[in-house]
Design a protein around this motif. Structure first.
Motif, PDB file in Angstrom:
ATOM      1  N   ASN A 429       0.775  -1.267   0.128  1.00  0.00           N
ATOM      2  CA  ASN A 429       0.084  -0.220   0.217  1.00  0.00           C
ATOM      3  C   ASN A 429       0.598   0.759   0.006  1.00  0.00           C
ATOM      4  OD1 ASN A 429      -2.890  -0.947   0.041  1.00  0.00           O
ATOM      5  ND2 ASN A 429      -2.909  -1.786   2.245  1.00  0.00           N
ATOM      6  N   GLY A 430       0.518   2.322   0.504  1.00  0.00           N
ATOM      7  CA  GLY A 430       0.967   3.605   0.094  1.00  0.00           C
ATOM      8  C   GLY A 430       0.454   4.624   1.026  1.00  0.00           C
ATOM      9  N   THR A 431       0.776   5.973   0.641  1.00  0.00           N
ATOM     10  CA  THR A 431      -0.040   7.133   1.356  1.00  0.00           C
ATOM     11  C   THR A 431      -0.168   8.474  -0.370  1.00  0.00           C
ATOM     12  OG1 THR A 431       0.200   8.928   2.923  1.00  0.00           O
ATOM     13  CG2 THR A 431       2.370   8.411   1.521  1.00  0.00           C
ATOM     14  N   PRO A 432      -0.491   9.338  -0.252  1.00  0.00           N
ATOM     15  CA  PRO A 432      -1.237  10.027  -0.662  1.00  0.00           C
ATOM     16  C   PRO A 432      -0.792  10.867  -1.190  1.00  0.00           C
ATOM     17  CG  PRO A 432      -3.310  10.115   0.561  1.00  0.00           C
ATOM     18  CD  PRO A 432      -2.081   9.120   1.518  1.00  0.00           C
ATOM     19  N   ASP A 433      -0.047  11.080  -1.853  1.00  0.00           N
ATOM     20  CA  ASP A 433       0.898  12.001  -2.513  1.00  0.00           C
ATOM     21  C   ASP A 433       0.061  13.494  -2.321  1.00  0.00           C
ATOM     22  OD1 ASP A 433       2.679  10.835  -5.667  1.00  0.00           O
ATOM     23  OD2 ASP A 433       0.872  10.243  -4.997  1.00  0.00           O
ATOM     24  N   GLU A 434      -0.757  13.472  -2.335  1.00  0.00           N
ATOM     25  CA  GLU A 434      -1.033  14.920  -1.513  1.00  0.00           C
ATOM     26  C   GLU A 434      -0.898  15.187  -0.339  1.00  0.00           C
ATOM     27  OE1 GLU A 434      -4.736  12.518  -2.047  1.00  0.00           O
ATOM     28  OE2 GLU A 434      -2.875  12.925  -3.024  1.00  0.00           O
ATOM     29  N   ILE A 436       1.545  14.009   1.556  1.00  0.00           N
ATOM     30  CA  ILE A 436       3.357  13.720   1.478  1.00  0.00           C
ATOM     31  C   ILE A 436       4.034  15.346   1.525  1.00  0.00           C
ATOM     32  CG2 ILE A 436       5.120  13.125   0.069  1.00  0.00           C
ATOM     33  CD1 ILE A 436       4.045  10.759  -0.326  1.00  0.00           C
ATOM     34  N   GLU A 437       3.298  16.349   0.314  1.00  0.00           N
ATOM     35  CA  GLU A 437       3.663  17.216  -0.121  1.00  0.00           C
ATOM     36  C   GLU A 437       2.681  18.184   1.485  1.00  0.00           C
ATOM     37  OE1 GLU A 437       5.206  20.592  -1.393  1.00  0.00           O
ATOM     38  OE2 GLU A 437       5.409  18.853  -2.400  1.00  0.00           O
ATOM     39  N   GLU A 438       1.433  18.039   1.130  1.00  0.00           N
ATOM     40  CA  GLU A 438       1.270  19.041   2.681  1.00  0.00           C
ATOM     41  C   GLU A 438       1.288  19.297   4.130  1.00  0.00           C
ATOM     42  OE1 GLU A 438      -3.952  19.854   3.757  1.00  0.00           O
ATOM     43  OE2 GLU A 438      -3.006  18.269   3.387  1.00  0.00           O
ATOM     44  N   ALA A 439       2.035  17.384   3.930  1.00  0.00           N
ATOM     45  CA  ALA A 439       2.727  17.560   5.116  1.00  0.00           C
ATOM     46  C   ALA A 439       4.499  17.645   5.367  1.00  0.00           C
ATOM     47  CB  ALA A 439       3.139  16.257   6.188  1.00  0.00           C
ATOM     48  N   ARG A 440       5.079  18.380   4.241  1.00  0.00           N
ATOM     49  CA  ARG A 440       6.252  18.690   4.218  1.00  0.00           C
ATOM     50  C   ARG A 440       7.153  19.227   5.494  1.00  0.00           C
ATOM     51  NH1 ARG A 440       9.913  17.737   0.564  1.00  0.00           N
ATOM     52  NH2 ARG A 440       7.669  16.956  -1.167  1.00  0.00           N
ATOM     53  N   SER A 441       6.028  19.847   5.637  1.00  0.00           N
ATOM     54  CA  SER A 441       6.337  21.347   6.435  1.00  0.00           C
ATOM     55  C   SER A 441       7.074  20.770   8.116  1.00  0.00           C
ATOM     56  CB  SER A 441       5.349  22.683   6.952  1.00  0.00           C
ATOM     57  OG  SER A 441       4.074  22.023   6.851  1.00  0.00           O
ATOM     58  N   LEU A 442       6.105  18.988   8.314  1.00  0.00           N
ATOM     59  CA  LEU A 442       5.868  18.396   9.595  1.00  0.00           C
ATOM     60  C   LEU A 442       6.943  17.578   9.729  1.00  0.00           C
ATOM     61  CD1 LEU A 442       2.295  16.892  10.062  1.00  0.00           C
ATOM     62  CD2 LEU A 442       3.178  19.291  10.961  1.00  0.00           C
ATOM     63  N   GLU A 592      15.408  12.264   6.889  1.00  0.00           N
ATOM     64  CA  GLU A 592      16.330  11.731   5.595  1.00  0.00           C
ATOM     65  C   GLU A 592      15.810  10.483   5.376  1.00  0.00           C
ATOM     66  OE1 GLU A 592      20.586  12.171   6.442  1.00  0.00           O
ATOM     67  OE2 GLU A 592      20.767  14.572   6.023  1.00  0.00           O
ATOM     68  N   ALA A 593      15.689   9.532   5.761  1.00  0.00           N
ATOM     69  CA  ALA A 593      15.233   8.172   5.891  1.00  0.00           C
ATOM     70  C   ALA A 593      14.089   8.455   5.457  1.00  0.00           C
ATOM     71  CB  ALA A 593      15.956   7.389   6.798  1.00  0.00           C
ATOM     72  N   TYR A 594      13.511   8.808   6.412  1.00  0.00           N
ATOM     73  CA  TYR A 594      11.886   9.058   5.881  1.00  0.00           C
ATOM     74  C   TYR A 594      11.611   9.560   4.295  1.00  0.00           C
ATOM     75  CZ  TYR A 594       9.993   8.438  10.347  1.00  0.00           C
ATOM     76  OH  TYR A 594       8.813   8.207  11.468  1.00  0.00           O
ATOM     77  N   GLU A 595      12.406  10.843   3.259  1.00  0.00           N
ATOM     78  CA  GLU A 595      12.173  11.664   2.550  1.00  0.00           C
ATOM     79  C   GLU A 595      12.580  10.437   1.973  1.00  0.00           C
ATOM     80  OE1 GLU A 595      10.722  13.934   2.221  1.00  0.00           O
ATOM     81  OE2 GLU A 595      10.963  14.600   4.545  1.00  0.00           O
ATOM     82  N   THR A 596      13.394   9.878   2.252  1.00  0.00           N
ATOM     83  CA  THR A 596      14.121   8.995   0.840  1.00  0.00           C
ATOM     84  C   THR A 596      13.203   7.760   0.726  1.00  0.00           C
ATOM     85  OG1 THR A 596      16.765   9.223   1.404  1.00  0.00           O
ATOM     86  CG2 THR A 596      15.790   7.063   0.611  1.00  0.00           C
ATOM     87  N   TYR A 597      12.640   7.419   1.620  1.00  0.00           N
ATOM     88  CA  TYR A 597      11.198   6.512   2.111  1.00  0.00           C
ATOM     89  C   TYR A 597       9.865   6.858   1.334  1.00  0.00           C
ATOM     90  CZ  TYR A 597       7.994   2.677   3.568  1.00  0.00           C
ATOM     91  OH  TYR A 597       6.876   1.217   4.039  1.00  0.00           O
ATOM     92  N   LEU A 598       9.845   8.086   1.469  1.00  0.00           N
ATOM     93  CA  LEU A 598       8.518   8.678   0.640  1.00  0.00           C
ATOM     94  C   LEU A 598       8.571   8.840  -0.574  1.00  0.00           C
ATOM     95  CD1 LEU A 598       7.944  10.962   3.099  1.00  0.00           C
ATOM     96  CD2 LEU A 598       6.286   8.982   3.397  1.00  0.00           C
TER      97      LEU A 598
END
Length: 619
Positions: A429-434, A436-442, A592-598
């Motif tokens: 499964n995955g996570t919505p692209d929107e 990922i972008e909306e929560a970037r500041s978190l 950094e691991a989070y961003e790579t994973y996403l």
């Protein structure tokens, strides 16, 4: 170099639990990281500093501090909460500009107050669940039908003579902004709007409107206009008042299907997931994939598990039609005028007798057939669900499908064992692209440190006692009284008694969840450890990664391989993992691991793999 902008103080009573700081500001230019420094300090009766509770940034010049970032909009709202340490009698806050060559302007007098209780907890729905959010924390996204009419209602608690706005934005399927209809005024700075608090001070409001041609999404944001302390008491409801939702006649269905060009690609999705509803924010894998396939140019014919409800549209957009299962024969008889492998039947965990009978017809017309295993339906039947399921039917369908895939390693292993196939593909499964972008500041170090100070964790999802482990969750909450557990979702048992540090917030959209998750150190996946849950690949775990928090989970799916995940097998391990997550904010290496994973965990990425499978290209 860093001249003070403001300095304010507030006295603290020994019963006060928190200090709240609220103000608005703007920068020139907008969208600046670390635009200013907010320094704060608790003092005792001898004017000696007291360390704040939890983790915090500190420097020789400022003492405890945090950075303020400005958004891309004209105005940024700061709303801070600081837990009062023991023996504190005064709280002081100072603000300094930080970014060079950036103008930083405070737009209103900062409101600083010490209070005994969190003011959000004073607003409750009919059953006593705290669900209010600040109006400026409200962001909603609704899928809408081109040209359809809607009613929207909401309720707000506001001080006398205050006003607030709801700003509205229509987007097409390519996320381009569209001009609104004639119902709304337009502000030169904020765009289309409607008053959320009526000019006469009444708090219950509603609007009716018609969606412009080409629109597929409506975004609504709240904005305080006069005064602070304006709170939305419940999620604004959007209901259709349009005849566009009327059911198509048999003749209209045939005409619509014949309108698909012979060279176009068609996928029929037959699934245990619910309908693609105009107001449904709970989208499962099948729903997400239907939307992604349509974006990629496929025509999607969607058959949800249940018959359509009155407010479910049969026409989702120009690429997606959905029908109740009673119309399956009509649709397939018409579609079988089409030949070739650009026509696909995708059965998603719903291998009933209908599908087994349809498989030969598909192959006779050159169609490709795919079986996707999302859940262990055998175990669902064991606990009283999925009574239609028969193991021999699933095995027969899975053996003969052109492609066979599973969402978790355990389900992949099971299908290999029961079918003897060695080509079972793993597509999680995955996570919505929107999101990922909306929560970037978190997903930042500063937010992580702030979260650790707040001592909060939470859960988003379904709450049925059939698989949600309420006993372990409540036992962990009792052992960790200093940690607040916030629960968001559907299906909470009605007779459940919650301890004071477990707060049920009701069901919310992803956007509505963000102000709450902004304060969590970890997201929970507290499912009962059974054969059923071992096979689950929980969407929420991917969403927790996007939201920049740790995941505390029972063993299931591929959670153990996710960055920031803590997997437990006993109730004590669960409580220990929650405490560890609160005490250990994410490091730079973690982020950094989070961003790579996403990069490979979004629904758009998963859909590209699925499209390869639809086209017969295994990865």
């Amino acid at each position: 170099m860093h001249n003070i902008i403001i300095q304010r103080q507030v006295q603290i009573d020994n019963a006060d639990r928190h200090v709240y700081v609220d103000f608005q500001y703007k920068t020139d230019p907008p969208g600046v990281e670390k635009a200013a420094v907010l320094a704060y300090m608790f003092l005792d009766a001898d004017d000696s500093p007291i360390d704040p509770i939890g983790n915090f940034y500190s420097s020789k010049k400022f003492g405890p501090f945090l950075y303020l970032h400005s958004g891309d909009d004209a105005v940024t709202e700061f709303s801070g909460r600081f837990k009062c340490p023991e023996n504190a009698v005064r709280f002081e806050v100072r603000l300094y500009p930080w970014a060079p060559d950036v103008s930083f302007e405070i737009l209103d007098e900062p409101v600083i107050r010490a209070e005994r209780h969190d003011p959000e907890s004073t607003f409750t729905d009919a059953v006593g669940s705290p669900i209010a959010v600040p109006v400026d924390g409200l962001t909603l996204r609704y899928p809408v039908a081109d040209g359809a009419g809607y009613n929207m209602e909401w309720e707000i608690d506001a001080p006398p003579n205050s006003q607030a706005l709801l700003t509205l934005k229509y987007l097409d399927s390519e996320s381009n902004e569209l001009l609104p209809g004639p119902e709304f005024p337009i502000h030169p700075q904020y765009g289309t709007y409607v008053y959320a608090v009526n000019r006469d001070g009444t708090s219950l409001s509603s609007i009716s409107f018609t969606v412009p041609a080409g629109a597929s999404q409506l975004t609504i944001k709240g904005m305080p206009w006069k005064s602070n302390g304006i709170r939305v008491l419940n999620r604004p409801t959007l209901t259709s008042n349009s005849a566009n939702l009327a059911r198509l006649t048999d003749s209209e269905i045939r005409t619509s299907l014949r309108g698909i060009a012979p060279t176009d690609k068609v996928v029929v999705i037959y699934t245990t997931a619910g309908a693609l509803s105009l107001t449904n924010s709970l989208l499962l894998r099948s729903n997400r994939m239907a939307l992604e396939f349509a974006k990629a140019g496929w025509h999607v014919i969607f058959f949800p598990f249940s018959e359509l409800k009155d407010d479910d549209s049969e026409v989702i957009d120009e690429k997606i039609l959905q029908f109740g299962r009673s119309r399956l024969k009509l649709v397939m008889d018409e579609l079988f005028t089409r030949q070739g492998s650009d026509n696909v039947l995708l059965c998603s965990s719903f291998s009933d007798v209908t599908m087994v009978g349809l498989l030969d017809r598909c192959h006779n017309h050159g169609w490709r057939v795919i079986y996707e295993v999302r859940d262990d339906m055998e175990e669902f039947k064991r606990v009283g669900f999925s009574k239609w399921y028969e193991p021999n039917l699933e095995t027969r369908f899975a053996k003969r499908a052109d492609s066979l895939l599973a969402v978790s390693p355990r389900l992949k292993n099971k299908m290999e064992a029961v079918t003897g196939r060695s080509d079972v593909q793993l597509v999680p499964n995955g996570t919505p692209d929107e999101l990922i972008e909306e929560a970037r500041s978190l997903r930042t170090l500063e937010i992580g440190l702030d979260r650790s100070r707040r001592n909060k964790v939470g859960y988003i999802g379904h709450l049925t006692a059939s698989w949600f482990d309420w006993p372990w969750l409540l036992a962990s909450a009792q052992q960790l009284p200093h940690i607040t557990f916030e629960i968001i979702g559907h299906g909470k048992p009605v007779d459940l008694v919650l301890p004071s540090n477990v707060q049920y917030l009701g069901a919310k959209s992803h956007s509505e969840c963000i102000p709450y998750v902004r304060e969590w150190s970890a997201g929970l996946v507290p499912f009962k450890i059974t054969r059923l849950t071992y096979g689950v690949d929980p969407n929420k775990a991917y969403e927790y990664v996007a939201l920049g928090i740790r995941t505390v989970s029972a063993p299931m799916g591929q959670v153990q391989d996710m960055p920031g995940a803590l997997v437990y097998t006993t109730q004590k391990e669960m409580a220990d993992a929650i405490q560890w997550a609160v005490d250990n904010p994410l490091s730079e290496a973690d982020l950094e691991a989070y961003e790579t994973y996403l990069e490979t965990a979004s629904w758009s990425y998963r859909s590209r793999i699925m499209i390869d499978i639809l086209e017969g290209h295994a990865r």
